[in-house]
Write a protein that holds these residues in place. Structure first.
Motif, short mmCIF file in Angstrom:
data_model
loop_
_atom_site.label_atom_id
_atom_site.label_comp_id
_atom_site.label_asym_id
_atom_site.label_seq_id
_atom_site.Cartn_x
_atom_site.Cartn_y
_atom_site.Cartn_z
N ALA A 126 11.01 22.46 9.75
CA ALA A 126 10.14 21.74 10.60
C ALA A 126 9.63 20.70 9.80
CB ALA A 126 9.18 22.74 11.32
N ALA A 127 9.52 20.92 8.53
CA ALA A 127 8.87 19.77 7.61
C ALA A 127 9.92 18.56 7.54
CB ALA A 127 8.29 20.36 6.30
N SER A 128 11.09 19.08 7.08
CA SER A 128 12.18 18.23 7.32
C SER A 128 12.46 17.29 8.45
CB SER A 128 13.63 18.91 6.67
OG SER A 128 14.65 18.23 6.77
N ALA A 129 12.36 18.05 9.52
CA ALA A 129 12.35 17.21 10.87
C ALA A 129 11.30 16.44 11.06
CB ALA A 129 12.59 18.33 11.90
N MET A 130 10.29 16.61 10.64
CA MET A 130 9.34 15.63 10.65
C MET A 130 9.49 14.40 9.65
SD MET A 130 7.29 16.56 13.34
CE MET A 130 8.71 16.75 13.99
N MET A 131 9.80 14.84 8.49
CA MET A 131 10.14 13.85 7.62
C MET A 131 10.96 12.86 7.77
SD MET A 131 10.75 14.19 3.25
CE MET A 131 9.08 14.74 3.08
N SER A 132 12.06 13.60 8.60
CA SER A 132 12.94 12.44 9.16
C SER A 132 12.55 11.60 10.21
CB SER A 132 14.26 13.38 9.93
OG SER A 132 13.90 13.87 11.10
N LEU A 133 11.59 11.85 10.93
CA LEU A 133 10.98 10.88 11.91
C LEU A 133 10.58 9.74 10.89
CD1 LEU A 133 9.23 12.99 14.23
CD2 LEU A 133 11.48 12.01 14.66
N GLN A 134 9.82 9.92 9.85
CA GLN A 134 9.38 8.81 9.03
C GLN A 134 10.17 8.11 8.48
OE1 GLN A 134 6.46 11.45 6.79
NE2 GLN A 134 4.76 10.34 7.64
N ALA A 135 11.44 8.73 8.14
CA ALA A 135 12.42 8.02 7.46
C ALA A 135 13.36 7.20 8.40
CB ALA A 135 13.47 9.00 6.52
N LEU A 136 13.58 7.64 9.48
CA LEU A 136 14.43 7.02 10.52
C LEU A 136 13.79 6.16 11.73
CD1 LEU A 136 17.12 9.94 10.54
CD2 LEU A 136 17.04 7.96 9.02
N VAL A 137 12.63 5.83 11.50
CA VAL A 137 11.88 5.15 12.59
C VAL A 137 12.25 3.56 12.68
CG1 VAL A 137 9.75 4.76 11.27
CG2 VAL A 137 9.79 4.93 13.64
N ASP A 138 12.36 3.00 13.74
CA ASP A 138 12.62 1.75 13.92
C ASP A 138 11.14 1.01 13.89
OD1 ASP A 138 12.80 -1.01 14.77
OD2 ASP A 138 14.78 -0.54 15.75
N ARG A 139 10.85 0.62 13.01
CA ARG A 139 9.35 -0.21 12.91
C ARG A 139 9.24 -1.21 13.65
NH1 ARG A 139 6.70 2.88 9.17
NH2 ARG A 139 8.01 4.10 7.65
N THR A 140 10.12 -1.97 13.81
CA THR A 140 9.86 -3.05 14.77
C THR A 140 9.50 -2.51 16.14
OG1 THR A 140 11.60 -4.58 13.60
CG2 THR A 140 11.07 -4.98 15.98
N ARG A 141 10.34 -1.58 16.72
CA ARG A 141 10.13 -1.03 17.88
C ARG A 141 8.75 -0.20 18.05
NH1 ARG A 141 15.23 1.72 21.06
NH2 ARG A 141 16.43 -0.17 21.48
N ALA A 142 8.55 0.45 16.78
CA ALA A 142 7.04 0.99 16.77
C ALA A 142 5.92 0.33 16.68
CB ALA A 142 7.00 1.91 15.32
N ALA A 143 6.01 -0.95 16.44
CA ALA A 143 4.81 -1.85 16.43
C ALA A 143 4.63 -2.18 17.98
CB ALA A 143 5.45 -3.23 15.69
N GLU A 144 5.61 -1.94 18.78
CA GLU A 144 5.07 -2.30 20.00
C GLU A 144 4.55 -0.87 21.12
OE1 GLU A 144 8.74 -3.73 21.58
OE2 GLU A 144 8.64 -5.48 20.37
N LEU A 145 4.30 0.20 20.31
CA LEU A 145 4.10 1.45 20.80
C LEU A 145 3.09 1.86 20.43
CD1 LEU A 145 5.05 3.79 23.08
CD2 LEU A 145 6.53 4.46 21.16
#
Length: 230
Positions: A126-145
């Protein structure tokens, strides 16, 4: 034969010096032994008991885990303490300095995931899965959410906050999240990275969700696996 392998690993030298002034060489002296970096990964989001760490590292023996934890503690990366009552159990955690390595682990994971040898069907904690979200997020899209998401994995709960282009992950539960996902880490990978259809009740193979459908979809769309290196 398996016992011989474990005994050999456990009796290996605990210090490997490279006689090299480069900081990378020193880092390898600290965390270059097998399992060390994965132990740190399991502690990124907070303290864990010995048994919890071992359960999320298939293949490690109690003997080797003990040795690696002691080595990491000796160099100031891990600390050991007892939680207050009513828990009153011994746990391991990263020091502030040890936790500074979290972005390096995320970058390393994203880099390695581009290899054709990356097997996405293997076990993932589960820790690895959560870390993957931080590693693979599109920060441009995340800025709009802006969204607050809860994840319920078997025996582990996490809270993910997306705001201002940043994604923050913490262990624990939260009241009134915008979206709640429930399932195991394989279901999480199929839903978030495989883009399987979102369903309220899940299918066992995919995450179930509760909350606003548009926010759930917008959250899932923030993440994608990197292209493979040719």
């Amino acid at each position: 034969m398996k016992l011989e392998k474990i005994t050999h690993e456990a009796s290996a030298p605990r210090e490997c010096r490279y006689d090299d002034a480069c900081g990378t060489a020193l880092a390898l002296e600290f965390i270059g032994e097998r399992w060390s970096l994965l132990i740190m990964r399991e502690l990124v989001f907070g303290p864990r008991r010995f048994g919890e760490i071992r359960a999320n590292l298939p293949g490690i023996s109690a003997n080797v885990l003990t040795q690696r934890l002691e080595s990491l503690e000796e160099v100031g990366i891990v600390l050991r303490y007892r939680l207050p009552s009513p828990a009153n159990v011994q746990v391991y955690d990263l020091t502030d300095w040890g936790r500074e390595a979290a972005p390096l682990m995320r970058d390393l994971g994203r880099w390695a995931a581009r290899s054709p040898r990356h097997d996405r069907s293997l076990f993932m904690s589960a820790a690895s899965a959560m870390m993957s979200l931080q590693a693979l997020v599109d920060r441009t899209r995340a800025a709009e959410l802006s969204v607050l998401v809860a994840f319920h994995f078997p025996g582990e709960d996490f809270v993910v906050t997306v705001t201002g282009g940043e994604i923050v992950v913490n262990r624990g539960v939260v009241e009134a999240p915008d979206v709640t996902f429930t399932g195991d880490t394989m279901a999480m990978r199929r839903t978030i990275y495989g883009k399987a259809p979102l369903t309220r009740d899940g299918t066992g193979a995919t995450l179930a969700y509760v909350g606003k459908a548009d926010l759930a979809r917008s959250f899932v769309d923030l993440f994608s696996l990197p292209a493979k290196n040719a």
